[in-house]
Design an enzyme around this catalytic site. Sequence first.
Site, PDB file in Angstrom:
ATOM      1  N   TYR A  42      12.150  38.869  94.757  1.00 55.59           N
ATOM      2  CA  TYR A  42      11.520  38.031  93.687  1.00 55.59           C
ATOM      3  C   TYR A  42      11.931  36.633  93.469  1.00 55.59           C
ATOM      4  CZ  TYR A  42      15.096  38.457  90.210  1.00 55.59           C
ATOM      5  OH  TYR A  42      16.092  38.454  89.468  1.00 55.59           O
ATOM      6  N   LYS A 156      18.074  38.103  96.565  1.00 48.85           N
ATOM      7  CA  LYS A 156      17.451  38.361  95.127  1.00 48.85           C
ATOM      8  C   LYS A 156      16.325  39.511  95.251  1.00 48.85           C
ATOM      9  CE  LYS A 156      15.615  35.352  91.365  1.00 48.85           C
ATOM     10  NZ  LYS A 156      16.745  35.617  90.577  1.00 48.85           N
ATOM     11  N   GLU A 188      29.694  35.957  88.583  1.00 48.30           N
ATOM     12  CA  GLU A 188      28.656  34.979  88.181  1.00 48.30           C
ATOM     13  C   GLU A 188      28.286  35.889  86.693  1.00 48.30           C
ATOM     14  OE1 GLU A 188      25.094  35.080  90.458  1.00 48.30           O
ATOM     15  OE2 GLU A 188      25.312  37.109  91.301  1.00 48.30           O
ATOM     16  N   LEU A 212      24.487  35.145  93.729  1.00 49.67           N
ATOM     17  CA  LEU A 212      23.462  34.527  94.132  1.00 49.67           C
ATOM     18  C   LEU A 212      23.387  33.134  94.185  1.00 49.67           C
ATOM     19  CD1 LEU A 212      20.013  35.107  94.524  1.00 49.67           C
ATOM     20  CD2 LEU A 212      19.880  34.634  92.249  1.00 49.67           C
TER      21      LEU A 212
HETATM   22  N1  PDD Z   1      17.781  35.001  87.380  1.00 51.82           N
HETATM   23  N2  PDD Z   1      22.661  34.905  89.271  1.00 51.82           N
HETATM   24  C1  PDD Z   1      21.890  35.803  89.019  1.00 51.82           C
HETATM   25  C2  PDD Z   1      22.237  37.376  89.382  1.00 51.82           C
HETATM   26  C3  PDD Z   1      20.401  35.844  88.644  1.00 51.82           C
HETATM   27  O1  PDD Z   1      19.844  36.808  88.319  1.00 51.82           O
HETATM   28  C4  PDD Z   1      19.939  34.322  88.643  1.00 51.82           C
HETATM   29  C5  PDD Z   1      18.382  33.880  88.082  1.00 51.82           C
HETATM   30  C6  PDD Z   1      20.905  33.361  88.995  1.00 51.82           C
HETATM   31  C7  PDD Z   1      20.466  31.890  88.899  1.00 51.82           C
HETATM   32  O2  PDD Z   1      19.572  31.529  89.727  1.00 51.82           O
HETATM   33  P1  PDD Z   1      18.538  30.369  89.434  1.00 51.82           P
HETATM   34  O3  PDD Z   1      19.342  29.349  89.259  1.00 51.82           O
HETATM   35  O4  PDD Z   1      18.042  30.231  90.973  1.00 51.82           O
HETATM   36  O5  PDD Z   1      17.583  30.905  88.483  1.00 51.82           O
HETATM   37  C8  PDD Z   1      22.136  33.627  89.171  1.00 51.82           C
HETATM   38  C9  PDD Z   1      16.639  34.892  87.307  1.00 51.82           C
HETATM   39  C10 PDD Z   1      16.301  33.518  86.251  1.00 51.82           C
HETATM   40  C11 PDD Z   1      15.807  36.166  86.523  1.00 51.82           C
HETATM   41  O6  PDD Z   1      16.086  37.056  87.051  1.00 51.82           O
HETATM   42  O7  PDD Z   1      15.274  35.880  85.481  1.00 51.82           O
END
Ligand code: PDD
Length: 290
Positions: A42, A156, A188, A212
């Site tokens: 996703y 992801k 993270e 991620l």
């Molecule tokens: N999540 N690390 C993890 C485990 C995440 O689920 C996310 C983002 C990030 C940050 O990635 P980005 O900057 O590309 O949003 C890092 C999204 C926002 C979610 O699952 O809602």
Amino acid sequence: MRASDHRFAVMNWILRNEGIVPRAQARVDIDDRGHQFGDGIYEVIRVYGGTAFLMQPHLDRLRRSAREIGMVLPWNDDALAARGEELMARESMSDGILYFQVTRGVCPRLQVFPPEDVTPQITAYARPMPRPCGEADEGLHAHLVPDIRWLRCDIKSINLLPNMLARQKAKEHGCAEALQHRDGIVTEGAFSNAYIVAGGTVHTHPADNRILAGITRVHILGLCAAAGIPVREEPFRVEDLRGADEIFISSTASEVAPVIRLDGQPVAAGKPGPLTRRLQAAFRETLPAD
Ligand code: PDD
């Protein structure tokens, strides 16, 4: 809490493969592999004033995630972006998120890849959502937890059980986010990337299989480079986190958010630090105008 109490609005339209249908008509087959196995990927993309932010890197990451799990996305980027625009228009959305999910397809519960004629299933929607003003302005509290995830956190995947359990633990401790560590190395957040500032340098875990590679993270590292702020993409330890001058997190949803308390202890002075504030300001300058 009822689902309707959540700050996220309910969306009215859902993309299911070729068609955009009213939410009540959107159906997921019981044999969808996303439903059975979490066999899917996703993306969450932020929309500001009706403009999708950093769309191309998100689509690139979606394609990479697909490739890494041996799946081919059935649509090209232009088609995905066009359907995203259509969903935003249907919802008359100004600020919010675009969500894309692709599962491997519909097939009786086979524990290996399905036959080749099984095609991936795309779901997408546009969900109005306010900007995370409170968290960004005041800062948030974080709770440290062991990182119990698999070793392909770079994908992801829709398998978010450990992330959700970590965030729930944080909530039970009165915190908005969990910061995870693997054997003492800070990886993270549950749903965000994590950073510390020490002696004027930003430290963050390298973008390997343990985290991620956040799209917001890449953007922030670019802002640091442009502003001459030193960055070290190297593993750092829980002790470094506890002794940090500043802690902040980033994600599509939370942008750049200061962490002001860790497990109840104030981070430095217990208020958002100057470098975090500087990065927040630099970040906001790059957002599409309302
Ligand atoms: N999540 N690390 C993890 C485990 C995440 O689920 C996310 C983002 C990030 C940050 O990635 P980005 O900057 O590309 O949003 C890092 C999204 C926002 C979610 O699952 O809602």
